[in-house]
Design an enzyme around this catalytic site. Structure first.
Site, short mmCIF file in Angstrom:
data_model
loop_
_atom_site.label_atom_id
_atom_site.label_comp_id
_atom_site.label_asym_id
_atom_site.label_seq_id
_atom_site.Cartn_x
_atom_site.Cartn_y
_atom_site.Cartn_z
N GLU A 1 9.54 8.29 -1.40
CA GLU A 1 9.57 9.69 -0.98
C GLU A 1 10.63 9.97 0.09
O GLU A 1 10.74 11.10 0.58
CB GLU A 1 8.17 10.10 -0.48
CG GLU A 1 7.16 10.09 -1.63
CD GLU A 1 5.71 10.16 -1.16
OE1 GLU A 1 5.45 9.90 0.03
OE2 GLU A 1 4.83 10.44 -2.01
N TRP B 1 -2.01 9.50 -6.87
CA TRP B 1 -1.82 8.42 -7.86
C TRP B 1 -2.40 7.12 -7.36
O TRP B 1 -2.61 6.19 -8.12
CB TRP B 1 -0.34 8.27 -8.23
CG TRP B 1 0.56 7.63 -7.18
CD1 TRP B 1 0.56 7.85 -5.84
CD2 TRP B 1 1.58 6.65 -7.43
NE1 TRP B 1 1.53 7.10 -5.22
CE2 TRP B 1 2.18 6.35 -6.17
CE3 TRP B 1 2.07 6.01 -8.55
CZ2 TRP B 1 3.23 5.43 -6.05
CZ3 TRP B 1 3.12 5.11 -8.41
CH2 TRP B 1 3.68 4.83 -7.18
N ASP B 2 -2.70 7.05 -6.06
CA ASP B 2 -3.34 5.86 -5.49
C ASP B 2 -4.54 5.47 -6.34
O ASP B 2 -4.82 4.30 -6.58
CB ASP B 2 -3.85 6.15 -4.07
CG ASP B 2 -2.79 6.67 -3.12
OD1 ASP B 2 -1.93 7.43 -3.57
OD2 ASP B 2 -2.84 6.33 -1.93
N LYS C 1 11.36 3.87 0.87
CA LYS C 1 10.06 3.85 1.55
C LYS C 1 9.13 2.78 0.99
O LYS C 1 8.47 2.06 1.72
CB LYS C 1 9.41 5.23 1.38
CG LYS C 1 8.08 5.40 2.07
CD LYS C 1 7.57 6.82 1.88
CE LYS C 1 6.27 7.08 2.60
NZ LYS C 1 5.77 8.44 2.35
N GLN C 2 9.08 2.70 -0.34
CA GLN C 2 8.08 1.83 -0.95
C GLN C 2 8.55 1.41 -2.33
O GLN C 2 9.55 1.93 -2.83
CB GLN C 2 6.75 2.59 -1.06
CG GLN C 2 6.79 3.78 -2.00
CD GLN C 2 5.67 4.77 -1.73
OE1 GLN C 2 5.81 5.65 -0.89
NE2 GLN C 2 4.58 4.64 -2.47
O1 IFM Z 1 0.31 8.41 -2.71
C1 IFM Z 1 0.82 7.96 -1.50
C2 IFM Z 1 2.33 8.02 -1.58
O2 IFM Z 1 2.82 7.17 -2.58
C3 IFM Z 1 2.94 7.62 -0.27
N1 IFM Z 1 2.42 8.49 0.80
C4 IFM Z 1 0.97 8.43 0.92
C5 IFM Z 1 0.29 8.81 -0.38
C6 IFM Z 1 -1.23 8.70 -0.22
O3 IFM Z 1 -1.59 7.38 0.06
#
Ligand code: IFM
Length: 905
Positions: free
Chosen positions: A630, A492-493, A729-730
């Site tokens: 995640e 999804w990046d 995480k994010q």
């Molecule tokens: O897509 C990301 C994910 O959101 C977090 N781990 C790394 C992936 C690739 O950059």
């Protein structure tokens, strides 16, 4: 005569006075200097002649008709008029208004380098320039649009000053020399080299010799544009190689030292060309064009990447002497690369050629690597010559062809190399530099007041451009073409983080990224069936055939094998792709896409959600997912997933209402499902619960537990504890405010920022930049700046020790978006470009961002007093804070923004 050291190098442009410098007077015979000028242009040197006289006079005496690739411009009448002279004759170039000159001067100050010529192009009208300083700026800007910066320019005859002498010679980096009498009252910094036209002819002749013997070109060294790696550090060499990658959008060549060093991991990769199947699928490594096979050992190297021209320079100290090289991967001709090197004879004694990617052994002739399903063919045209300065010149032109599936054609690769070689090195260089310069005209983002951040921002933009094809299918892996990490898989990046930059600045690249998804729609329809769902189910990690390639397990450093569940559960990818399609359509107004493949993406992802949602009484739910965070797996009703699904369903229903008959019942069903979807929002607190039960988890605040963030919370606290806690995480909920602010409750940004940011480890590089953008929207510019700096330096500081595997392109996308949307507040409205600026950090004088709205390039400059809009053609803008709508003509306009403080989104 031996020229002084400062002149003993190749320049890319020479600006010179005609009278007194090139010729002694108006009656002098110009035959010799004309011949020299034409020969220099034929070797690619760009010349700008300046004179106080008029064109008829000068041309009658000079009469030069160069055929290029170098250009000849005549700035006559003290620069009031500029003519181009070429094989077709002499023609007047359009001139600018004094107002445009002022604006460019302001922009030039902002950039610390010549301003983008975009504004100039946009506002040229037929009146002369009265101030010679304007002409000087015009000259610098004109060369800048050819990809040539002040550090590559030699100014001759500065003493007579027929155009704005001071403006020319004071441009940082310009080399200036006077060939007049020493008493001419030259400005400081101008070299004195008396001798008049004879000396000038010597200087030109020297430049000609350097070109004819194939010296490497000079590579720009402008502040804010030159990224340098001054030494080989074994610990960071691989990260440096990633950061220095040359990319033409389709191919990427890591910026390795031209002489193999042990620490190196050289790679040439091609977008979308993989080997292997399933989770093992990885980008295929192509033969190397950029390394010299030699026994000489490198002791040190200095490398510099000119971001404005996409050109890498290096000087490598070997035990046999210094090797200097310049290389580029042509943005104008993807799949064509060129290298020139000057080396001691001992270093390049043997026949050269391509090197094998793994063994780094020389390959005789062209080569093909083919490993199911992909293949890449490569060929070189190489010229090695000994020169009378004792050294060897090596010139390589490489041609690559590829097939994602099947056999790449070797004859085509050879023909690509041969036709490029026929075109000629200097023409290739010219076309390449211009291609980069013209991309930068639109997409550059300028921060006045922070040189370090400025360079990091440009490095981010450079890599976004260099990693993304502008036609065909554009699969952009998490690390682009800068390294092997994540095996080149597409996440999804690409859709949620990188695509916004391309949609807003170079739509063909965004379209190519979407085409990659569109072409895999049949596979996604199939995958949905396999999973017992309707519609399309796109893979979390995607590669060549669009099937799921996420690994199912990973081995930790401790040896423990842990399952990876993202491939099964990170379903939000479907809505992310739908969002990307609608974002592209909004910036471009591309109805062919919106009513065709874009609509298909929207409808089939909506169908997927409709089959994924569980209706329980009056409410509907999505069970068992992984959200962006995640650290928490298999959760129910993840707010991000649910609200994106809701957005997806509603957007698809709108499309049906607007344009499709026969789907009304299904669309009404989507509406009902969307309206019933729980989203975890609590109106009392204004907070979205990240997933059902999140608020009951252990209330750990990672901002208080960790010395610094980003941090890997599982390493600090253990994965199990993290999973039972509120450490995330994010950005997860906050991704809604970032992507679909219209879909979340009004006023919910601040409470969610305050709740979630301290709970966020920023364990993913995707996270800091999102927070930066949102803090900017929340009118907290200094905190925004802190996170922006973290995001912008992720690879420069190798924050997670993962840059060796490639730069983090998603984070780079957030850097650009923090500027364009976070601070400048640019978004594509249905019939106007929306500008909704927020306060800038105190240390910034201004911010200047470029986008392309509905095909029209436009630059927006924000400073504490207001907004200046400079479009290349008329556009409508809507100033959100006042609701004021204005039709802005190409002359640009200044809009006053009322006190922006205290208006969080
Ligand atoms: O897509 C990301 C994910 O959101 C977090 N781990 C790394 C992936 C690739 O950059």
């Amino acid at each position: 005569m031996t020229l002084p050291a400062a002149l003993r190098r190749r320049f890319e442009a020479v600006v010179f006075d005609w009278d007194g410098t090139a010729v002694s007077d108006r009656h002098a015979d110009a035959t010799r200097v004309r011949a020299l000028m034409e020969a220099c242009c034929a070797e690619g040197l760009n010349l700008v002649l300046t004179s106080a006289r008029d064109i008829g006079d000068v041309d009658a005496q000079l009469g030069a008709r160069p055929s290029g690739p170098g250009t000849l411009r005549l700035a006559v009448n003290r620069g009031a008029e500029v003519f181009a002279a070429d094989a077709d004759g002499v023609r007047l170039l359009p001139r600018r208004t004094a107002r445009a000159a002022e604006q460019n001067a302001a922009a030039a100050q902002t950039a610390g380098a010549p301003a983008s010529p975009l504004a100039t192009e946009a506002r040229r009208v037929e009146i002369g320039l009265n101030d010679p300083a304007d002409a000087a700026r015009w000259i610098l800007e004109g060369l800048w649009s050819l990809g040539i910066g002040p550090s590559q320019i030699l100014v001759c005859g500065a003493a007579s000053g027929s155009v704005g002498r001071d403006a020319l010679v004071s441009a940082p980096g310009v080399t200036a020399v006077s060939v007049g009498a020493a008493s001419d009252g030259m400005p400081a910094g101008v070299l004195s080299l008396p001798g008049g036209p004879v000396r000038f002819a010597e200087i030109l002749a020297d430049q000609l010799t350097r070109r004819r013997r194939r010296d490497p070109p000079s590579v720009g060294d402008e502040t804010g544009w030159a990224f340098s790696v001054p030494a080989i550090d074994p610990r960071s060499e691989r990260a440096a190689e990633a950061l220095l990658t040359l990319g033409d959008g389709r191919t990427g060549t890591r910026g390795s030292v031209v002489v193999v060093v042990p620490e190196s991991a050289p790679r040439v990769l091609v977008a979308g060309v993989y080997r292997g199947h399933g989770p093992e699928t990885e980008l295929l490594a192509a033969p190397l064009w950029n390394i010299i096979a030699t026994n000489a050992a490198a002791r040190g190297a200095s490398r510099r990447l000119d971001l404005h021209a996409g050109t890498l320079w290096q000087a490598v100290e070997t035990d046999a002497g210094v090797v200097e090289a310049a290389a580029f991967a042509s943005l104008a001709r993807p799949g064509t690369m060129a290298l020139r090197a000057r080396a001691p004879a001992d270093v390049v004694s043997a026949e050269q050629g391509l090197l094998d990617a793994d063994t780094q052994e020389a390959i005789a002739g062209p080569a093909r690597v083919a490993e199911d399903p992909g293949s890449i063919a490569a060929a070189l045209v190489e010229d090695r010559s000994r020169q009378d300065d004792g050294g060897v010149r090596l010139e390589r032109v490489a041609g690559y062809t590829w097939q994602a599936h099947g056999d790449a054609s070797m004859p085509w690769a050879e023909e690509r190399a041969r036709s490029a070689a026929r075109h000629g090195y200097e023409r290739l260089l010219r076309d390449h530099r211009r291609a980069w310069a013209s991309r930068w005209e639109v997409c550059d983002a300028r921060i006045d007041g922070d040189d370090e951040l400025q360079l990091a921002v440009r490095l981010a933009i450079y890599h976004l451009v260099a990693s993304t094809p502008a036609d065909g299918e554009g699969p952009v892996g998490a690390r682009g073409l800068t390294g092997d990490a994540y095996r080149g898989h597409v996440f999804w990046d690409s859709d949620s983080y990188m695509l916004p930059f391309h949609a807003a600045t170079n739509p063909p690249s965004a379209r190519a990224m979407l085409q990659y998804r569109v072409a895999r729609l049949p596979g996604a329809l199939q995958e949905a069936k396999v999973r017992g769902r309707a519609g399309a189910c796109f893979p979390w990690e995607s590669a060549e055939d669009g099937r799921e390639v996420t690994p199912t397990a990973a081995t930790l450093p401790s040896g423990e094998v842990v399952p990876i569940r993202t491939g099964d559960l990170e379903d939000h990818i479907d809505a992310d792709i739908a969002w990307a399609a609608s974002s592209y359509a909004a910036w471009t107004g591309d109805t062919t896409f919106a009513h065709g493949p874009g609509r298909d993406l929207l409808l089939h992802t909506a169908r997927f959600w409709a089959s994924r949602i569980a209706v329980e009484g009056a409410r509907s739910h999505i069970h068992g997912v992984i959200g962006p965070d995640e650290y928490h797996e298999d959760v129910d009703d993840n707010a991000y997933t649910n609200v994106m699904a809701r957005w997806n369903l509603r957007a698809a229903a709108r499309v049906v209402d607007d344009s499709i008959h026969g789907w009304e019942r299904e669309a009404a069903h989507w509406q009902r499902l969307a309206d019933a979807l729980v989203d975890g929002y609590d109106p009392a607190s204004g907070i979205y619960e990240q997933f059902a039960g999140f608020s009951e988890l252990e209330p750990l605040i990672i901002a208080q537990l960790a010395d610094r963030r980003p941090v890997s919370a599982p390493l600090l606290l253990g994965a199990e504890r993290v999973a039972r806690s509120q450490v995330i995480k994010q950005a997860d909920v906050l991704m809604l405010h970032y992507l679909v602010p219209g879909e979340v409750a009004a006023g919910s940004l601040v409470p969610n920022l305050e709740y979630y940011e301290p709970r966020t480890a920023h364990g993913s590089t995707l996270s800091p930049g999102v927070h930066a953008a949102l803090l900017a929207r929340a009118c907290r510019p200094e905190e925004a700046l802190q996170w922006l700096c973290v995001a912008a330096r992720i690879d420069l500081d190798d924050v997670g020790a993962t840059t060796a595997g490639g730069v983090h392109l998603a984070a780079m996308g957030t850097v650009w978006r923090t500027l364009s949307w976070g601070f400048a507040g640019l978004s594509p409205g249905a019939d106007a470009l929306i500008i909704d600026p927020r306060p800038l950090p105190a240390s910034w004088g201004s911010l200047d961002v470029g986008v392309r709205y509905r095909g029209t390039p436009v630059r927006i400059r924000i400073d504490p007093a207001g907004v200046t809009v400079a479009p290349a053609g008329p556009i409508d803008v809507l100033l959100a804070p006042t609701g004021h709508r204005e039709h802005v003509g190409s002359a640009g306009t200044r809009l006053v923004v009322p006190e922006p403080q205290g208006r969080p989104a």
